[in-house]
Design a protein around this motif. Structure first.
Motif, short mmCIF file in Angstrom:
data_model
loop_
_atom_site.label_atom_id
_atom_site.label_comp_id
_atom_site.label_asym_id
_atom_site.label_seq_id
_atom_site.Cartn_x
_atom_site.Cartn_y
_atom_site.Cartn_z
N PRO A 1 39.73 4.42 -28.17
CA PRO A 1 38.89 4.44 -29.38
C PRO A 1 38.46 3.04 -29.77
O PRO A 1 39.25 2.10 -29.74
CB PRO A 1 39.82 5.06 -30.43
CG PRO A 1 40.81 5.87 -29.64
CD PRO A 1 41.03 5.09 -28.38
N PHE A 2 37.19 2.92 -30.16
CA PHE A 2 36.64 1.61 -30.46
C PHE A 2 35.79 1.69 -31.72
O PHE A 2 34.86 2.51 -31.81
CB PHE A 2 35.79 1.14 -29.28
CG PHE A 2 35.15 -0.22 -29.46
CD1 PHE A 2 35.92 -1.33 -29.74
CD2 PHE A 2 33.77 -0.38 -29.33
CE1 PHE A 2 35.33 -2.58 -29.90
CE2 PHE A 2 33.18 -1.62 -29.47
CZ PHE A 2 33.97 -2.73 -29.76
N THR A 3 36.13 0.87 -32.71
CA THR A 3 35.31 0.74 -33.91
C THR A 3 34.54 -0.56 -33.82
O THR A 3 35.13 -1.63 -33.73
CB THR A 3 36.19 0.74 -35.18
OG1 THR A 3 36.85 2.01 -35.30
CG2 THR A 3 35.34 0.50 -36.42
N GLU A 4 33.23 -0.45 -33.84
CA GLU A 4 32.40 -1.63 -33.69
C GLU A 4 31.76 -2.02 -35.01
O GLU A 4 31.37 -1.18 -35.82
CB GLU A 4 31.32 -1.42 -32.64
CG GLU A 4 30.33 -0.32 -32.98
CD GLU A 4 29.22 -0.22 -31.95
OE1 GLU A 4 28.23 -0.98 -32.06
OE2 GLU A 4 29.35 0.62 -31.04
N LEU B 1 50.46 3.87 -25.02
CA LEU B 1 50.44 3.53 -26.44
C LEU B 1 49.11 3.93 -27.05
O LEU B 1 48.05 3.68 -26.47
CB LEU B 1 50.66 2.02 -26.61
CG LEU B 1 52.02 1.49 -26.19
CD1 LEU B 1 52.03 -0.04 -26.21
CD2 LEU B 1 53.13 2.04 -27.07
N ARG B 2 49.17 4.58 -28.18
CA ARG B 2 47.95 5.01 -28.87
C ARG B 2 47.26 3.76 -29.40
O ARG B 2 47.72 3.14 -30.35
CB ARG B 2 48.30 5.98 -29.99
CG ARG B 2 48.97 7.27 -29.50
CD ARG B 2 49.57 8.06 -30.65
NE ARG B 2 50.62 7.27 -31.33
CZ ARG B 2 51.28 7.68 -32.41
NH1 ARG B 2 51.01 8.86 -32.93
NH2 ARG B 2 52.21 6.91 -32.95
N THR B 3 46.15 3.42 -28.79
CA THR B 3 45.51 2.13 -29.01
C THR B 3 44.13 2.33 -29.65
O THR B 3 43.40 3.26 -29.29
CB THR B 3 45.36 1.39 -27.67
OG1 THR B 3 46.66 1.20 -27.08
CG2 THR B 3 44.70 0.03 -27.86
N HIS B 4 43.80 1.45 -30.57
CA HIS B 4 42.47 1.44 -31.19
C HIS B 4 41.98 0.00 -31.23
O HIS B 4 42.72 -0.90 -31.60
CB HIS B 4 42.54 2.01 -32.61
CG HIS B 4 41.20 2.38 -33.19
ND1 HIS B 4 40.81 3.68 -33.38
CD2 HIS B 4 40.16 1.59 -33.60
CE1 HIS B 4 39.59 3.70 -33.90
NE2 HIS B 4 39.17 2.44 -34.04
N HIS B 5 40.74 -0.21 -30.83
CA HIS B 5 40.17 -1.55 -30.76
C HIS B 5 39.09 -1.71 -31.84
O HIS B 5 38.25 -0.82 -32.00
CB HIS B 5 39.58 -1.78 -29.37
CG HIS B 5 39.26 -3.21 -29.07
ND1 HIS B 5 38.68 -3.61 -27.88
CD2 HIS B 5 39.43 -4.35 -29.79
CE1 HIS B 5 38.52 -4.91 -27.88
NE2 HIS B 5 38.96 -5.39 -29.03
N LEU B 6 39.13 -2.82 -32.54
CA LEU B 6 38.15 -3.15 -33.58
C LEU B 6 37.57 -4.52 -33.30
O LEU B 6 38.31 -5.49 -33.14
CB LEU B 6 38.83 -3.14 -34.96
CG LEU B 6 38.05 -3.76 -36.13
CD1 LEU B 6 36.80 -2.94 -36.45
CD2 LEU B 6 38.96 -3.87 -37.37
N ASP B 7 36.24 -4.62 -33.25
CA ASP B 7 35.63 -5.93 -33.08
C ASP B 7 34.14 -5.87 -33.39
O ASP B 7 33.57 -4.79 -33.60
CB ASP B 7 35.82 -6.46 -31.66
CG ASP B 7 35.61 -7.98 -31.57
OD1 ASP B 7 35.55 -8.63 -32.64
OD2 ASP B 7 35.50 -8.50 -30.45
N MET B 8 33.54 -7.06 -33.39
CA MET B 8 32.11 -7.21 -33.60
C MET B 8 31.41 -7.33 -32.25
O MET B 8 31.81 -8.14 -31.42
CB MET B 8 31.82 -8.46 -34.45
CG MET B 8 32.54 -8.47 -35.78
SD MET B 8 32.13 -9.92 -36.79
CE MET B 8 30.45 -9.51 -37.29
N ILE B 9 30.37 -6.52 -32.04
CA ILE B 9 29.55 -6.63 -30.84
C ILE B 9 28.09 -6.46 -31.24
O ILE B 9 27.77 -6.03 -32.35
CB ILE B 9 29.92 -5.61 -29.75
CG1 ILE B 9 29.75 -4.16 -30.26
CG2 ILE B 9 31.35 -5.82 -29.27
CD1 ILE B 9 29.94 -3.12 -29.17
N GLY B 10 27.20 -6.79 -30.33
CA GLY B 10 25.78 -6.77 -30.64
C GLY B 10 25.10 -5.47 -30.24
O GLY B 10 25.63 -4.65 -29.48
N ASP B 11 23.89 -5.32 -30.76
CA ASP B 11 23.03 -4.20 -30.36
C ASP B 11 22.21 -4.67 -29.16
O ASP B 11 21.01 -4.93 -29.25
CB ASP B 11 22.13 -3.80 -31.53
CG ASP B 11 21.25 -2.60 -31.21
OD1 ASP B 11 21.56 -1.89 -30.21
OD2 ASP B 11 20.26 -2.38 -31.92
#
Length: 317
Positions: A85-88, A58-68
């Motif tokens: 793929p991940f959008t942070e 499945l074409r998956t994309h993850h979005l979440d908040m993470i730290g530096d």
């Protein structure tokens, strides 16, 4: 509209420190000498789910908040290495983290550091809208920022799933997730009457399907007002850790659901994926592949296992 993403996963990115203990509950002592030791690795609920659906094609994309921070680097590396793929979005308090105590039988006790999240933490509306507009489905982890993204997902016309984990059926925090999802997963662990809770989710919300996992007892499926039992599947190797089994079950079930499979078949996929996850050491983050999922499910119910080039024959997912 072009939907280039099959599954948009919101939330649940973080790092676990895995500690193997001689027994659970752990009796008080001044110290313990433990093996195989203490390992910190990326992988919380959203990470496990995203890796699971990606492994199933499945074409998956993850979005979440993470730290530096170092923990954020582990999360970024996990997605990069797995090809997810991940959008942070920057998390001011740092990357979410937890400590998992794992017993010899694979059971676990998780201690979540709740200090990393703030009341004002949000996933940016424009980012959510853009990714939702390119997606077929959204799986929402029950973290604080994700609750505020639910209206945007609905406005984009997506179907939505969520996992309430060990909800007691009473805590109001879980209700927005439970009542805004088309497909709801939860555990029976804290439920005195699982069927009543499952029916309440359907009556008060949008859910068409509710699944309550019950560990070695299998799971329970409520759809079209009928409650049925999903038998447990024997793991293909020794059980070493239950961490991520629920996320794997949900990923396997969703794979079938997005393909229009019958709910019972989706439940079989979930049971196979969950059983596989119990054989993966807690120090690793990996998931069952599509060929193994289809093959093991076929061996259990006798259905054809036509798999070519990493995808089920005729599947467009």
């Amino acid at each position: 509209m072009n939907r280039s993403i099959d599954v948009l996963v919101l939330g649940g990115a973080g790092v676990d420190t895995v500690v193997h203990v001689p027994e659970l509950p752990l009796p008080f002592a001044d110290s313990y000498m433990i093996r195989p030791g203490i390992v910190t690795r990326a992988g919380q609920s959203g990470d496990f789910f995203a890796v699971g659906t990606h492994a199933l094609g499945l074409r998956t994309h993850h979005l979440d908040m993470i730290g530096d921070d170092h923990e954020g680097d582990l999360v970024r590396a996990l997605h990069r290495d797995r090809g997810v793929p991940f959008t942070e979005v920057r998390q001011p308090g740092g990357t979410k983290r937890a400590v998992n105590l794992v017993g010899p039988d694979g059971r676990r006790l998780s201690l979540y550091d709740d200090s990393r999240a703030g009341e004002t933490d949000r996933l940016p509306d424009d980012v959510v809208r853009d990714l939702a507009g390119a997606s077929r489905h959204a799986h929402v982890v029950i973290t604080h920022p994700c609750a505020y993204a639910l209206p945007a997902l609905r406005a984009a016309g997506l179907t939505v799933s969520t996992d309430l984990h060990d909800w007691d059926g009473v805590n109001p925090y879980h209700e927005p997730f439970a009542h805004e999802a088309d497909l709801v997963f939860l555990s029976t662990t804290a439920l005195s009457d699982p069927e009543r809770t499952m029916r309440g989710i359907v009556e008060r919300g949008r859910a068409r399907v509710v699944v309550a996992t019950a560990g070695s007892e299998g799971a329970y499926l409520l759809t079209d007002d009928v409650l049925t039992h999903i038998p447990a599947v024997a793991p293909p190797a020794p059980v070493v850790d239950s961490n991520g089994a629920g996320d794997a079950f949900a990923a396997g079930f969703l794979y079938g659901w997005l393909r229009g499979e019958a709910p019972a078949r989706c439940g079989l996929y979930g049971a196979v994926a969950g059983a596989h996850a119990c054989t993966v050491p807690s120090t690793r983050t990996e998931a069952i592949g599509l060929r193994d999922l289809i093959g093991r499910a076929a061996a259990l119910d006798g259905a054809p296992a036509a798999v070519r080039d990493g995808a089920v024959a005729g599947d467009r997912a």
